[in-house]
Design an enzyme around this catalytic site. Structure first.
Site, PDB file in Angstrom:
ATOM      1  N   ASN A   9      -6.994  -3.689 -19.696  1.00  0.00           N
ATOM      2  CA  ASN A   9      -6.099  -4.723 -20.246  1.00  0.00           C
ATOM      3  C   ASN A   9      -4.660  -4.259 -20.465  1.00  0.00           C
ATOM      4  O   ASN A   9      -3.731  -5.065 -20.430  1.00  0.00           O
ATOM      5  CB  ASN A   9      -6.682  -5.341 -21.526  1.00  0.00           C
ATOM      6  CG  ASN A   9      -6.855  -4.368 -22.646  1.00  0.00           C
ATOM      7  OD1 ASN A   9      -6.791  -3.157 -22.441  1.00  0.00           O
ATOM      8  ND2 ASN A   9      -7.073  -4.874 -23.842  1.00  0.00           N
ATOM      9  N   CYS A  24      -8.171  -5.877 -27.546  1.00  0.00           N
ATOM     10  CA  CYS A  24      -9.111  -5.412 -28.563  1.00  0.00           C
ATOM     11  C   CYS A  24      -8.692  -5.941 -29.926  1.00  0.00           C
ATOM     12  O   CYS A  24      -9.523  -6.157 -30.792  1.00  0.00           O
ATOM     13  CB  CYS A  24      -9.183  -3.894 -28.551  1.00  0.00           C
ATOM     14  SG  CYS A  24      -7.590  -3.133 -28.726  1.00  0.00           S
ATOM     15  N   THR A  25      -7.392  -6.157 -30.108  1.00  0.00           N
ATOM     16  CA  THR A  25      -6.882  -6.638 -31.397  1.00  0.00           C
ATOM     17  C   THR A  25      -6.743  -8.166 -31.452  1.00  0.00           C
ATOM     18  O   THR A  25      -6.088  -8.684 -32.358  1.00  0.00           O
ATOM     19  CB  THR A  25      -5.506  -6.024 -31.681  1.00  0.00           C
ATOM     20  OG1 THR A  25      -4.710  -6.206 -30.511  1.00  0.00           O
ATOM     21  CG2 THR A  25      -5.568  -4.559 -32.033  1.00  0.00           C
ATOM     22  N   GLU A  36     -10.823   4.368 -28.913  1.00  0.00           N
ATOM     23  CA  GLU A  36     -10.544   3.036 -29.442  1.00  0.00           C
ATOM     24  C   GLU A  36     -11.374   2.068 -28.631  1.00  0.00           C
ATOM     25  O   GLU A  36     -11.172   1.899 -27.433  1.00  0.00           O
ATOM     26  CB  GLU A  36      -9.054   2.709 -29.350  1.00  0.00           C
ATOM     27  CG  GLU A  36      -8.696   1.498 -30.171  1.00  0.00           C
ATOM     28  CD  GLU A  36      -8.185   0.385 -29.309  1.00  0.00           C
ATOM     29  OE1 GLU A  36      -8.862  -0.667 -29.270  1.00  0.00           O
ATOM     30  OE2 GLU A  36      -7.135   0.556 -28.675  1.00  0.00           O
ATOM     31  N   ARG A  91      -1.524  -3.860 -32.383  1.00  0.00           N
ATOM     32  CA  ARG A  91      -1.431  -2.394 -32.399  1.00  0.00           C
ATOM     33  C   ARG A  91      -0.014  -1.953 -32.730  1.00  0.00           C
ATOM     34  O   ARG A  91       0.216  -0.998 -33.441  1.00  0.00           O
ATOM     35  CB  ARG A  91      -1.868  -1.866 -31.035  1.00  0.00           C
ATOM     36  CG  ARG A  91      -1.650  -0.398 -30.781  1.00  0.00           C
ATOM     37  CD  ARG A  91      -2.381  -0.017 -29.507  1.00  0.00           C
ATOM     38  NE  ARG A  91      -2.093  -0.953 -28.431  1.00  0.00           N
ATOM     39  CZ  ARG A  91      -1.383  -0.645 -27.335  1.00  0.00           C
ATOM     40  NH1 ARG A  91      -0.908   0.557 -27.176  1.00  0.00           N
ATOM     41  NH2 ARG A  91      -1.164  -1.549 -26.405  1.00  0.00           N
TER      42      ARG A  91
END
Ligand code: G3H
Length: 478
Positions: free
Chosen positions: A158, A287-288, A253, A440
């Site tokens: 990503n 992811c966030t 992560e 992030r």
């Protein structure tokens, strides 16, 4: 079919002796766009050997010179933003504008690493012995930070460029060498990025980029005795890597199920705007990303209406047209997302929009009245589908958040700072954002997940520290 790219090792671009390649399928056209080398274990061995040799002299290169080269690489990367961004559009269907932003952000990140590195690593400590009981002032301890050796960097699809340089920058400034294993989708963008490091004039072998099938070289790389540190960003593979890796520092992560807790007094327009940005940018493949909304029942109708109105305005289509929602990275990813949607449908979630999919393109979808027995309440879709769970109390929201096996970030919306702080303390996540969606950046902020979301803390400063070791010299006086 598909332009063929070489891998980069020992300062040269090479074809693999395997004679085989790995195809990169364009998520939009679903046709092969590029091909990269399917490197062999023998080639991995060679890369590790040159990385080990190159690191020794790099560690002796003055810090300011290392910084100078990184600044140069950053500038060249920004100059080459067009071809890198194009690869991001074709390989991972990142909207064109976001693809350029990723490259520019990466250049800034490299420069910041250079600056932070010279400050951080230019200092050590000096300790004297007589502060500890029983000691005279006869021992002086000098400390400095030394590199670990060879750092293996594995970024995800990503942010193939940005999450590669977030490992490369800290590793190199700290005097390590670096072996990059890019994700298959994103590999060409990584190869273009590595070319910028070559143009900047880094010594040969210091940075290499090895491509290939995870099944052939994945475990071989991560379990290789020549690796002194692994920095990985991605999915469940990270859990497997951390179980198999040797006694080396790991930075991991992995996924997240970032919750957005909305209190009664929240500014609902602000919340809706952040849900759109947090939940749907890059089609939720972050992811966030906001992955579950936990809203107090009394304001839920009103919030859902506001979010619905904004979802209707999202543009859906190819990344070349800069659409907000673009095809997800692969057919299997789209199938997985669809599975979560069908499960929610069967169990009675309210669909705020009609479910629509064409190939890998999934239209943005808000699912209301989601309950804990639905998979979407817990699993990460990594797609443009967002569940809303209505809660009776803040405690219920915190409980849901903490019952997750993930613990990356979370956010809370309220005008009451005292409540926000208490909720932040109660949420078992690496970061809590107050009145904004999880993210992030800025890239020097600490970034970490707990539970299945990761090991260690990232962010420029933390990564530099993590990729070094303290070395002490003690002077003993007579
Ligand atoms: O996908 C994981 C990334 O680390 C998230 O980065 O918050 O800048 O989108 P971001």
């Amino acid at each position: 079919e598909g332009e063929v790219y070489k891998y980069y090792a020992d300062g040269e671009w090479k074809l693999s002796s395997s004679g085989k390649s790995v195809s990169i399928v364009n998520p939009t056209t679903r046709k092969t766009q590029y091909k990269v080398q399917a490197c062999t274990q023998e080639e991995v061995n060679k890369v590790m050997e040159t990385a080990k040799v190159a690191q020794k002299s790099w560690a002796k290169t003055p810090l300011w010179k290392r910084a100078e080269l990184l600044h140069k690489a950053a500038a060249i990367l920004k100059e080459h933003k067009a071809p890198i961004a194009e690869a991001l559009v074709k390989e991972i269907a990142k909207p064109a504008k976001d693809a350029v932003t990723e490259v520019v952000r990466s250049g800034d990140l490299i420069s910041y690493c250079a600056e932070e590195g010279v400050r951080l690593l230019g200092q050590g400590a000096f300790l004297v012995s007589d502060s500890f009981p029983g000691n005279e002032r006869t021992k002086y301890c000098l400390t400095s930070k030394i590199p670990l050796g060879v750092v293996l960097a594995i970024p995800p699809f990503n942010y193939p460029v940005n999450l590669a340089v977030s490992k490369i920058g800290p590793a190199l400034i700290a005097g390590n060498s670096l072996v990059l294993k890019p994700p298959t989708q994103g590999a060409v963008a990584c190869l273009h990025m590595v070319h910028c490091f070559q143009l900047a004039g880094f010594p040969k072998g210091l940075i290499s980029c090895i491509t290939g099938k995870g099944s052939e070289i994945g475990d071989f790389l991560t379990m290789h005795p020549g690796v002194n540190c692994i920095s990985f960003t991605g999915g469940d593979t990270g859990i497997a890597i951390s179980k198999k890796a040797g006694m080396i520092p790991l930075q991991m992560e992995l996924g997240g199920k970032d919750a957005c807790i909305v209190l009664e007094d929240a500014d609902l327009d602000l919340v809706a705007a952040n849900i759109i940005k947090g939940g749907f940018s890059y089609s939720g493949q972050r992811c966030t990303a906001v992955k579950v909304i936990l809203v107090i029942e009394s304001v839920a109708d009103s919030l859902v209406e506001k979010v619905k109105a904004k979802v209707a305005k999202l543009t859906v289509g190819p990344p070349e047209d800069d659409c907000d929602i673009t095809p997800v990275v692969s057919e299997s990813s789209a199938n997985f997302i669809e599975g979560l949607v069908m499960d929610a449908k069967q169990k009675g979630a309210t669909f705020c929009q009609e479910y629509k999919r064409e190939g890998n393109l999934i239209w943005p979808l808000l699912l209301d009245h989601v309950r804990p027995d639905m998979r979407i309440a817990w699993e990460e879709p990594f797609g443009p589908v967002l569940p809303v769970i209505r809660i009776g109390s803040v405690e219920e929201g915190i409980h849901h958040c903490n019952a997750s096996n993930f613990g990356l970030q979370g956010c809370v919306f309220t005008k009451d700072i005292n409540k926000a702080m208490l909720i932040s303390d109660a949420m078992e996540t690496g970061t809590v954002q107050i009145n904004s969606a999880p993210a992030r950046g800025p890239d020097h902020f600490p970034f970490q997940g707990i539970k299945d979301s990761g090991i260690g803390s990232q962010g420029i400063t933390n990564s530099i520290n993590m990729m070094t070791k303290v070395k002490s010299t003690v002077i003993n006086l007579p």
